[in-house]
Design a protein around this motif. Structure first.
Motif, PDB file in Angstrom:
ATOM      1  N   ILE A   1       0.865  -1.185   0.000  1.00 46.92           N
ATOM      2  CA  ILE A   1       0.000   0.000   0.000  1.00 46.92           C
ATOM      3  C   ILE A   1       0.899   1.231   0.000  1.00 46.92           C
ATOM      4  O   ILE A   1       1.708   1.403   0.915  1.00 46.92           O
ATOM      5  N   PRO A   2       0.827   2.108  -1.003  1.00 44.86           N
ATOM      6  CA  PRO A   2       1.722   3.273  -1.053  1.00 44.86           C
ATOM      7  C   PRO A   2       1.538   4.186   0.157  1.00 44.86           C
ATOM      8  O   PRO A   2       0.425   4.611   0.446  1.00 44.86           O
ATOM      9  N   GLY A   3       2.637   4.461   0.859  1.00 39.47           N
ATOM     10  CA  GLY A   3       2.562   5.395   1.978  1.00 39.47           C
ATOM     11  C   GLY A   3       2.399   6.817   1.502  1.00 39.47           C
ATOM     12  O   GLY A   3       1.787   7.648   2.173  1.00 39.47           O
ATOM     13  N   THR A   4       2.965   7.129   0.328  1.00 39.51           N
ATOM     14  CA  THR A   4       2.839   8.450  -0.293  1.00 39.51           C
ATOM     15  C   THR A   4       2.551   8.251  -1.774  1.00 39.51           C
ATOM     16  O   THR A   4       2.761   7.161  -2.322  1.00 39.51           O
ATOM     17  N   ALA A   5       2.109   9.321  -2.437  1.00 42.37           N
ATOM     18  CA  ALA A   5       1.831   9.229  -3.877  1.00 42.37           C
ATOM     19  C   ALA A   5       3.090   8.905  -4.663  1.00 42.37           C
ATOM     20  O   ALA A   5       3.038   8.225  -5.693  1.00 42.37           O
ATOM     21  N   ALA A   6       4.243   9.380  -4.177  1.00 37.87           N
ATOM     22  CA  ALA A   6       5.504   9.158  -4.879  1.00 37.87           C
ATOM     23  C   ALA A   6       5.993   7.728  -4.760  1.00 37.87           C
ATOM     24  O   ALA A   6       6.920   7.327  -5.466  1.00 37.87           O
ATOM     25  N   ALA A   7       5.406   6.938  -3.855  1.00 37.21           N
ATOM     26  CA  ALA A   7       5.861   5.558  -3.639  1.00 37.21           C
ATOM     27  C   ALA A   7       4.995   4.541  -4.368  1.00 37.21           C
ATOM     28  O   ALA A   7       5.170   3.338  -4.166  1.00 37.21           O
ATOM     29  N   VAL A   8       4.103   5.007  -5.223  1.00 34.72           N
ATOM     30  CA  VAL A   8       3.218   4.078  -5.942  1.00 34.72           C
ATOM     31  C   VAL A   8       4.040   3.158  -6.843  1.00 34.72           C
ATOM     32  O   VAL A   8       3.811   1.942  -6.895  1.00 34.72           O
ATOM     33  N   ALA A   9       5.003   3.728  -7.556  1.00 33.99           N
ATOM     34  CA  ALA A   9       5.825   2.921  -8.457  1.00 33.99           C
ATOM     35  C   ALA A   9       6.628   1.876  -7.693  1.00 33.99           C
ATOM     36  O   ALA A   9       6.917   0.794  -8.217  1.00 33.99           O
ATOM     37  N   THR A  10       6.996   2.178  -6.461  1.00 34.10           N
ATOM     38  CA  THR A  10       7.797   1.264  -5.643  1.00 34.10           C
ATOM     39  C   THR A  10       7.036  -0.001  -5.293  1.00 34.10           C
ATOM     40  O   THR A  10       7.629  -1.056  -5.070  1.00 34.10           O
TER      41      THR A  10
ATOM     42  N   SER B   1      27.967  -6.110  -4.390  1.00 36.41           N
ATOM     43  CA  SER B   1      27.558  -6.513  -5.740  1.00 36.41           C
ATOM     44  C   SER B   1      26.092  -6.188  -5.997  1.00 36.41           C
ATOM     45  O   SER B   1      25.710  -5.822  -7.116  1.00 36.41           O
ATOM     46  N   GLU B   2      25.264  -6.295  -4.963  1.00 36.25           N
ATOM     47  CA  GLU B   2      23.848  -5.964  -5.110  1.00 36.25           C
ATOM     48  C   GLU B   2      23.653  -4.463  -5.321  1.00 36.25           C
ATOM     49  O   GLU B   2      22.836  -4.042  -6.149  1.00 36.25           O
ATOM     50  N   LEU B   3      24.415  -3.665  -4.572  1.00 38.02           N
ATOM     51  CA  LEU B   3      24.323  -2.217  -4.757  1.00 38.02           C
ATOM     52  C   LEU B   3      24.834  -1.813  -6.129  1.00 38.02           C
ATOM     53  O   LEU B   3      24.249  -0.944  -6.792  1.00 38.02           O
ATOM     54  N   LYS B   4      25.909  -2.454  -6.577  1.00 39.28           N
ATOM     55  CA  LYS B   4      26.490  -2.134  -7.884  1.00 39.28           C
ATOM     56  C   LYS B   4      25.498  -2.410  -9.011  1.00 39.28           C
ATOM     57  O   LYS B   4      25.478  -1.701 -10.029  1.00 39.28           O
ATOM     58  N   SER B   5      24.641  -3.409  -8.826  1.00 42.69           N
ATOM     59  CA  SER B   5      23.693  -3.780  -9.878  1.00 42.69           C
ATOM     60  C   SER B   5      22.620  -2.720 -10.118  1.00 42.69           C
ATOM     61  O   SER B   5      21.981  -2.713 -11.175  1.00 42.69           O
ATOM     62  N   VAL B   6      22.398  -1.835  -9.139  1.00 39.52           N
ATOM     63  CA  VAL B   6      21.371  -0.789  -9.304  1.00 39.52           C
ATOM     64  C   VAL B   6      21.995   0.602  -9.393  1.00 39.52           C
ATOM     65  O   VAL B   6      21.294   1.610  -9.313  1.00 39.52           O
ATOM     66  N   TRP B   7      23.315   0.664  -9.546  1.00 41.77           N
ATOM     67  CA  TRP B   7      23.988   1.955  -9.524  1.00 41.77           C
ATOM     68  C   TRP B   7      23.535   2.871 -10.660  1.00 41.77           C
ATOM     69  O   TRP B   7      23.262   4.059 -10.457  1.00 41.77           O
ATOM     70  N   LYS B   8      23.436   2.327 -11.883  1.00 39.54           N
ATOM     71  CA  LYS B   8      23.045   3.153 -13.025  1.00 39.54           C
ATOM     72  C   LYS B   8      21.614   3.665 -12.871  1.00 39.54           C
ATOM     73  O   LYS B   8      21.329   4.838 -13.149  1.00 39.54           O
ATOM     74  N   SER B   9      20.711   2.800 -12.419  1.00 42.46           N
ATOM     75  CA  SER B   9      19.319   3.225 -12.226  1.00 42.46           C
ATOM     76  C   SER B   9      19.212   4.279 -11.134  1.00 42.46           C
ATOM     77  O   SER B   9      18.425   5.224 -11.249  1.00 42.46           O
ATOM     78  N   THR B  10      20.023   4.116 -10.091  1.00 43.10           N
ATOM     79  CA  THR B  10      20.012   5.086  -8.997  1.00 43.10           C
ATOM     80  C   THR B  10      20.490   6.445  -9.478  1.00 43.10           C
ATOM     81  O   THR B  10      19.876   7.480  -9.172  1.00 43.10           O
TER      82      THR B  10
ATOM     83  N   TYR C   1      11.123   5.074 -13.160  1.00 43.86           N
ATOM     84  CA  TYR C   1      10.770   3.653 -13.280  1.00 43.86           C
ATOM     85  C   TYR C   1      10.671   3.251 -14.749  1.00 43.86           C
ATOM     86  O   TYR C   1      11.208   2.217 -15.178  1.00 43.86           O
ATOM     87  N   THR C   2      10.001   4.093 -15.540  1.00 41.57           N
ATOM     88  CA  THR C   2       9.823   3.806 -16.967  1.00 41.57           C
ATOM     89  C   THR C   2      11.165   3.773 -17.681  1.00 41.57           C
ATOM     90  O   THR C   2      11.418   2.901 -18.522  1.00 41.57           O
ATOM     91  N   GLU C   3      12.047   4.718 -17.337  1.00 42.83           N
ATOM     92  CA  GLU C   3      13.363   4.762 -17.961  1.00 42.83           C
ATOM     93  C   GLU C   3      14.195   3.545 -17.575  1.00 42.83           C
ATOM     94  O   GLU C   3      14.889   2.963 -18.418  1.00 42.83           O
ATOM     95  N   ALA C   4      14.150   3.134 -16.306  1.00 45.55           N
ATOM     96  CA  ALA C   4      14.894   1.956 -15.867  1.00 45.55           C
ATOM     97  C   ALA C   4      14.414   0.702 -16.604  1.00 45.55           C
ATOM     98  O   ALA C   4      15.219  -0.148 -17.004  1.00 45.55           O
ATOM     99  N   LYS C   5      13.119   0.588 -16.804  1.00 49.74           N
ATOM    100  CA  LYS C   5      12.569  -0.559 -17.523  1.00 49.74           C
ATOM    101  C   LYS C   5      12.934  -0.512 -19.001  1.00 49.74           C
ATOM    102  O   LYS C   5      13.226  -1.544 -19.615  1.00 49.74           O
TER     103      LYS C   5
ATOM    104  N   GLY D   1       9.730  -8.138  -8.729  1.00 53.89           N
ATOM    105  CA  GLY D   1      10.774  -8.071  -7.715  1.00 53.89           C
ATOM    106  C   GLY D   1      12.118  -7.634  -8.257  1.00 53.89           C
ATOM    107  O   GLY D   1      13.158  -7.963  -7.683  1.00 53.89           O
ATOM    108  N   GLU D   2      12.121  -6.876  -9.352  1.00 50.45           N
ATOM    109  CA  GLU D   2      13.359  -6.385  -9.949  1.00 50.45           C
ATOM    110  C   GLU D   2      13.944  -5.256  -9.094  1.00 50.45           C
ATOM    111  O   GLU D   2      13.268  -4.248  -8.847  1.00 50.45           O
ATOM    112  N   PRO D   3      15.206  -5.392  -8.630  1.00 52.73           N
ATOM    113  CA  PRO D   3      15.806  -4.352  -7.772  1.00 52.73           C
ATOM    114  C   PRO D   3      15.829  -2.962  -8.408  1.00 52.73           C
ATOM    115  O   PRO D   3      15.608  -1.959  -7.725  1.00 52.73           O
ATOM    116  N   ASN D   4      16.084  -2.892  -9.731  1.00 51.33           N
ATOM    117  CA  ASN D   4      16.128  -1.583 -10.392  1.00 51.33           C
ATOM    118  C   ASN D   4      14.758  -0.907 -10.394  1.00 51.33           C
ATOM    119  O   ASN D   4      14.673   0.322 -10.478  1.00 51.33           O
ATOM    120  N   GLY D   5      13.697  -1.713 -10.312  1.00 54.13           N
ATOM    121  CA  GLY D   5      12.355  -1.147 -10.234  1.00 54.13           C
ATOM    122  C   GLY D   5      12.052  -0.523  -8.889  1.00 54.13           C
ATOM    123  O   GLY D   5      11.070   0.218  -8.749  1.00 54.13           O
TER     124      GLY D   5
END
Length: 501
Positions: free
Chosen positions: A82-91, A243-252, A278-282, A294-298
């Motif tokens: 359940i999104p806590g804020t409107a900005a967290a809907v994509a999360t 290694s997990e953090l490195k995998s999302v570095w570009k998206s971050t 989110y759209t750009e990462a996908k 469950g994609e980390p970049n998402g």
């Protein structure tokens, strides 16, 4: 440009400043985690506390809350779906999917670390951009100020609205209510209905409290009063390996840049930024089919974006005196309570104040990471508080806040009335951000327009005879053109789909 590097940190490291940052961060995590409240409501609730505070701790408390609430929204999104804020809907899409797979702590880490990085990049942009932009905007006169304010309203209608006609109506209503009170040029009363309570115009604090906080209380009342959320507090350890953090570095990184740009454009906001990221990462992913599963970049991309927006939102406020979002409009109210009009003159008159806010904001973001890492399970457990306990607490805080500013019972009734109206227009899906930005910017637009026409003896050519004005007009036309083209393209696509069916 780098004067902030020579700031005397002893001015920041006082008990009042440190306490304000800690309290704002903790309250922000809580208010973000509670579904339906969010940063704007949180800032409105704490605004009364700033009446007796010094300027720096007052602003730092609200900015810290804003930053922390953007991350706090992901706690509910991931743990409950359940999104806590409107900005967290994509999360929700990938965060909750990862949590359901048995890794809620890892999902929260993919949110917290990018949120912190996005927040720090937003602060860096704030530090680097405000001084050069202030040197530019200090050259602006009334024609440019009017056009900049107009640009902000057009942006919130064009770029962040699902229903443009309703957003236009919201803007017009905000502008109309902003004219209530004494005319600053002639001294005549306008729309006061003969009441002395309206002579100074509608209280910004009462309007904000009613529109965001009391309307939310009414929404909660109409829901199930015994409603409580069931949470699983297992596996909530927030940590990632390198290694997990490195995998999302570009998206971050990319999400952070998107968030900064979206924050600088008045009205665009964190919600739009998170979806764009989110759209750009996908789009650039080698495995786009994993998004939503469950994609980390998402998780990382939208969370980096919505926290980077916070720093970006403060750029137009500090350089132009124009709030970049509804939340920043409330923070602007805190400046005005302290007798400070945000804008280019603040850098000239009180640079230490601004640099203190910069570095305090930086400290608040680091604390957000620390508190987020070690207190997440606490916020998850607090989600079990039923509405019948939460509603009275929020309502009492609203009433106290509306009364405390002027110690006026009229403002309390005004807040309650606006809350009722806000509840109804919220149900009809009108735009709160469009209304509040118009309400705040209306007096600036009116005074700038009238002074410009006085200088030009009634000629509108003053708006197209100056280089800066022409540049702003071109930007306005580009935004309007892009909006018209986008609507035409969507309608054409919809017609094509109907024909194909």
């Amino acid at each position: 440009m780098f004067d902030f590097l020579y700031y005397d940190f002893s001015q920041l490291l006082t008990w009042s400043n440190v306490f304000a940052i800690i309290f704002g961060t903790l309250f922000g995590l809580l208010i973000g985690a509670l579904p339906g409240l969010g940063p704007t409501v949180g800032v409105a609730l704490l605004l009364p506390l700033t009446y007796t505070m010094d300027t720096v701790p007052a602003i730092l408390m609200l900015v810290a809350l804003y930053q922390a609430a953007e991350y706090g929204g992901s706690i509910t999104s991931i743990v409950l779906g359940i999104p806590g804020t409107a900005a967290a809907v994509a999360t929700v899409l990938d965060g909750n999917a990862m949590a359901k797979d048995g890794y809620p702590g890892k999902a929260l880490a993919y949110s917290l670390i990018p949120s912190t990085i996005g927040g720090l990049i937003g602060i860096l942009a704030l530090m680097m951009l405000t001084v050069p932009l202030t040197k530019l905007t200090i050259k602006f006169a009334d024609p440019e100020l009017f056009l900049i304010a107009l640009l902000g309203l057009i942006s919130v209608v064009s770029l962040s609205s699902r229903d443009i006609p309703k957003s236009v109506i919201s803007v017009l209503l905000g502008l109309l209510l902003g004219t209530i009170g004494l005319d600053v040029f002639t001294g005549s009363a306008r729309f006061t209905m003969g009441s002395i309570h309206f002579m100074e115009g509608l209280s910004l604090i009462a309007v904000l409290t009613g529109l965001f906080a009391i309307s939310e209380v009414l929404s909660m009342v109409t829901d199930d009063l015994r409603k409580r959320y069931v949470t699983n507090t297992q596996n909530l350890k927030v940590s990632l390996i390198w290694s997990e953090l490195k995998s999302v570095w570009k998206s971050t990184t990319k999400g952070s840049v998107i968030g900064v740009i979206a924050g600088i454009i008045p009205g665009l906001g964190a919600s739009a930024a998170s979806w764009l990221a989110y759209t750009e990462a996908k789009r650039v992913s080698k495995n786009p089919e994993k998004f939503g599963k469950g994609e980390p970049n998402g998780i990382a991309a939208p969370e980096a974006a919505n926290n980077a927006v916070v720093g970006g939102n403060l750029v137009p406020l500090l350089t132009l005196g124009i709030p970049g979002s509804a939340t920043v409009a409330v923070i602007m109210g805190a400046f005005m309570i302290q007798g400070i009009q945000p804008g280019p003159q603040v850098f000239k008159n009180e640079p230490d104040l601004i640099y203190g806010i910069f570095w305090g904001f930086f400290a608040a973001t680091i604390l957000m990471y620390v508190f987020g890492k070690y207190t997440t399970s606490v916020w998850a457990r607090l989600l079990t508080i039923p509405n019948y306990i939460l509603i009275p607490i929020v309502f009492i805080a609203c009433v106290i806040g509306a009364y405390a500013h002027k110690e006026s019972h009229f403002d309390v009734w005004l807040a309650l009335f606006i809350g009722l109206i806000g509840f109804m227009i919220k149900k009809l899906d009108y735009s709160f951000p469009a209304f509040i930005l118009a309400f705040v910017l209306g007096p600036l637009m009116e005074s700038s327009l009238r002074r410009s026409l006085m200088l030009s003896e009634g000629s509108y050519s003053i708006f197209i005879s100056r280089g800066y004005s022409i540049g702003i007009i071109i930007l306005i036309l580009l935004i309007v053109g892009a909006t018209v083209y986008g609507n035409w393209k969507r309608k054409k696509t919809a017609q094509t789909d109907r024909v194909n069916m």
